[in-house]
Scaffold this active site. Structure first.
Site, PDB file in Angstrom:
ATOM      1  N   PHE A 230      71.017  61.365 -24.263  1.00 62.59           N
ATOM      2  CA  PHE A 230      70.647  61.472 -25.680  1.00 62.59           C
ATOM      3  C   PHE A 230      69.229  62.009 -25.872  1.00 62.59           C
ATOM      4  CE2 PHE A 230      70.757  56.641 -24.983  1.00 62.59           C
ATOM      5  CZ  PHE A 230      69.456  56.558 -24.495  1.00 62.59           C
ATOM      6  N   HIS A 248      65.835  49.819 -29.136  1.00 61.04           N
ATOM      7  CA  HIS A 248      64.886  48.812 -28.638  1.00 61.04           C
ATOM      8  C   HIS A 248      64.534  49.010 -27.160  1.00 61.04           C
ATOM      9  CE1 HIS A 248      67.747  45.461 -26.885  1.00 61.04           C
ATOM     10  NE2 HIS A 248      68.111  46.658 -26.481  1.00 61.04           N
ATOM     11  N   ASP A 249      65.257  49.875 -26.471  1.00 61.79           N
ATOM     12  CA  ASP A 249      64.955  50.137 -25.057  1.00 61.79           C
ATOM     13  C   ASP A 249      63.730  51.033 -24.872  1.00 61.79           C
ATOM     14  OD1 ASP A 249      67.135  48.694 -24.070  1.00 61.79           O
ATOM     15  OD2 ASP A 249      68.469  50.432 -24.099  1.00 61.79           O
ATOM     16  N   GLU A 276      70.433  46.503 -34.367  1.00 61.43           N
ATOM     17  CA  GLU A 276      69.395  45.823 -33.602  1.00 61.43           C
ATOM     18  C   GLU A 276      69.048  44.511 -34.302  1.00 61.43           C
ATOM     19  OE1 GLU A 276      68.261  46.778 -30.751  1.00 61.43           O
ATOM     20  OE2 GLU A 276      68.244  48.982 -30.657  1.00 61.43           O
ATOM     21  N   GLU A 304      61.375  44.996 -29.668  1.00 61.66           N
ATOM     22  CA  GLU A 304      62.060  44.719 -30.925  1.00 61.66           C
ATOM     23  C   GLU A 304      61.084  45.061 -32.057  1.00 61.66           C
ATOM     24  OE1 GLU A 304      65.325  43.932 -30.651  1.00 61.66           O
ATOM     25  OE2 GLU A 304      64.866  44.062 -28.503  1.00 61.66           O
TER      26      GLU A 304
END
Length: 339
Positions: A230, A248-249, A276, A304
């Protein structure tokens, strides 16, 4: 009557020794103890034989878990499932076994032992310990990758009912699940909405193993599987682009790049759906606040975000936050369109 409040020093000790409990849970999950008990209680001798473990050591672990409500010792060295232990069964519809195993595996647990590195530098402890990012690691360690994807399926089984209950997908024609793993969430959406089509997009080593999940949901004929990154390009053809536990990664720069790639193929009437947790303000307890530390440890730049941070992030990608759909779990659907 209310249970007695533990002395403060005892409460702190329980927090500090929490990994004793989590590692006992890991051992029980890895050994599939709950699966062995699904037909009824068993003596520890039988469980040790089935799991090829030391009977005395296994008994001590199960006794400890029974003391906190995971399993029950019904008679001397004989154990049965409890309502809590049922979620460790691999066949439970909302099984947590995959998640418990992942959290206890060496690559996860050992990375957390380097948390001070992350606090001192702001860098990923996992990358510091293993010399590469976690997703690069998965690309060359298929067993660890399979455990991770099973854990993500485990998360999906608990979050997907909430997403499906609180968000209406009926206005869309094709959903592209970006970084969708084995397709647990997408499969559930397509199963509920029989006129919808789907595109499951993830790394080749992931989508190559997604067919059984899609077939289990009965949607294999309505869902394409496309491999790729992506960060490079995202398949066109959708009017909804779903990203669950993807943003969030990554740090802001990488997250914006992913969102921009989604925007590039988004039709004017399309939606970006970011699933999320949203970090609440103030001191209230929140799973998002602890998951945020896991992202700090495990993923370079991972974190987050608050509602305000999501709005800023989306705007930087040329998107406008339209609404945040909350559920009874902490997972939210953060909906955006072209700005």
């Amino acid at each position: 009557m209310h249970p007695p409040t533990l002395p403060l020093h005892t409460q702190l000790l329980q927090m500090a020794s929490g990994y004793w409990l989590s590692q006992c849970l890991y051992a029980a999950a890895k050994l599939a103890i709950a699966d062995h008990l699904r037909t009824g209680e068993k003596h520890c001798d039988d469980l040790a034989r089935l799991t090829e473990t030391d009977v005395t050591a296994l008994y001590r672990v199960l006794r400890a878990l029974a003391s906190v409500g995971v399993f029950q010792e019904t008679s001397a060295a004989t154990f049965t499932l409890t309502p809590l232990a049922e979620f460790l069964r691999s066949d439970h519809p909302r099984s947590m076994r995959g998640t418990v195993v992942m959290l206890g595996e060496p690559q996860h647990y050992e990375a957390w032992s380097d948390i001070l590195h992350s606090v001192r530098t702001g860098e990923s402890a996992f990358e510091h310990r293993y010399g590469q990012g976690i997703f690069e690691y998965f690309g060359s360690h298929p067993e660890a990758a399979a455990i991770f994807e099973e854990a993500m399926n485990s998360f999906s089984k608990n979050e997907e009912p909430e997403i499906l209950t609180h968000y209406d997908f009926s206005s869309f024609t094709t959903i592209v699940d970006v970084g969708g793993g084995y397709g647990e969430l997408l499969g559930s959406i397509l199963a509920k909405y029989p006129t919808l089509k789907g595109i499951l997009f993830d790394e080749d080593y992931v989508v190559d193993h997604a067919a059984p999940t899609l077939m289990r949901h009965g949607v294999g004929d309505r869902c394409q599987r496309i491999g790729g990154s992506f960060f490079e390009t995202i398949p066109a053809g959708g009017d909804a682009y779903l990203l669950k536990h993807i943003i969030h990664d990554w740090g802001d720069e990488q997250a914006i790049a992913i969102l921009k790639n989604c925007r590039a193929v988004l039709p004017d009437n399309g939606k970006i759906l970011v699933c999320e947790m949203v970090v609440p303000e103030g001191n209230q307890p929140s799973g998002a606040k602890m998951l945020d530390i896991n992202m700090l440890v495990m993923c370079p730049g991972g974190k987050e975000r608050t509602a305000a941070e999501f709005e800023t992030l989306l705007a930087a990608a040329g998107l406008q936050l339209t609404r945040i759909v909350r559920t009874t779990e902490e997972i939210c659907v953060i909906e955006a369109c072209k700005a």
